[in-house]
Enzyme design. Structure first.
Site, PDB file in Angstrom:
ATOM      1  CG  ASN A 132      30.549   1.295 195.721  1.00  0.00           C
ATOM      2  OD1 ASN A 132      31.437   2.050 196.102  1.00  0.00           O
ATOM      3  ND2 ASN A 132      29.303   1.393 196.139  1.00  0.00           N
ATOM      4  CG  HIS A 166      26.170   3.980 194.078  1.00  0.00           C
ATOM      5  ND1 HIS A 166      24.966   3.799 194.711  1.00  0.00           N
ATOM      6  CD2 HIS A 166      26.803   4.963 194.774  1.00  0.00           C
ATOM      7  CE1 HIS A 166      24.868   4.619 195.740  1.00  0.00           C
ATOM      8  NE2 HIS A 166      25.975   5.347 195.797  1.00  0.00           N
ATOM      9  CD  GLU A 182      23.798  -0.702 191.143  1.00  0.00           C
ATOM     10  OE1 GLU A 182      23.111  -1.508 191.783  1.00  0.00           O
ATOM     11  OE2 GLU A 182      24.639   0.050 191.685  1.00  0.00           O
ATOM     12  CB  CYS A 204      20.888   2.414 196.493  1.00  0.00           C
ATOM     13  SG  CYS A 204      21.671   3.465 195.249  1.00  0.00           S
TER      14      CYS A 204
END
Length: 182
Positions: A77, A88, A90, A115
């Site tokens: 992140n 983020h 990912e 998320c």
């Protein structure tokens, strides 16, 4: 990290973004086994989370692996560091993995349940397996991903829980911003 790691690199230590990785982490990255070790994969994401925290950011890390365990890309992140709300863990790992012909056989590993934004990325590109370090701090979209037939494995790592809960305790406003809470 945009490329895979060879056994030679692993035996001599791996350079990732200028940081030498040795020992267990290097060994876990180069392990190519039929049933990849999820805990070893999570260690790569945890190292990214720690790197993000050291940079002054939110400690969430992610990594993408081939189904045999070869690391394709990792990230963390960077919302705080880059002032980019879309960065983020990912999405950073996804960008660092580079363009892939298909994502269906790749495994997304993340220290925290993804998320809704990152769950959408996982769905959009067809990842079929997601390894989650923990979902106690934040549930995100894991039930939705499961409802789509995506194999979500929650390792319930106390190390992941401790790392993020301590950050949330010290930085509630930044955390709420990250998850879209007022």
């Amino acid at each position: 990290m945009k490329r895979g790691v060879t056994a030679t690199e692993a035996s001599h230590g791996i350079m990732q973004e200028g940081v030498a990785l040795t020992g267990r982490l290097a060994t876990s990255i180069m392990t190519f086994m039929p049933n990849p070790d999820h805990a070893a994969m999570l260690q790569v994401a945890l190292e990214e989370a720690r790197r993000g925290l050291a940079e002054g950011g939110i400690p969430i890390g992610a990594a993408i692996f081939e189904s045999a365990g070869k690391l394709i890309g990792s990230g963390h992140n960077r919302r705080v560091q880059n002032g980019d709300p879309s960065m983020h863990g990912e999405t950073d790992a996804f960008r660092n993995a580079g363009r892939q012909r298909s994502y269906r056989k790749l495994i997304m590993v993340t220290t925290l349940a993804p998320c809704w934004y990152c769950s959408g990325l996982i769905r959009q590109f067809g990842f079929q397996k997601v390894i989650v370090g923990e979902s106690r701090t934040f549930q995100g979209g894991i039930e939705w991903l499961r409802s789509l037939g995506i194999n979500v494995v929650d390792l319930d790592s106390s190390e992941c829980v401790s790392l993020l809960s301590e950050y949330v305790r010290k930085n509630p406003a930044v955390w709420n911003e990250d998850i879209g809470e007022e």
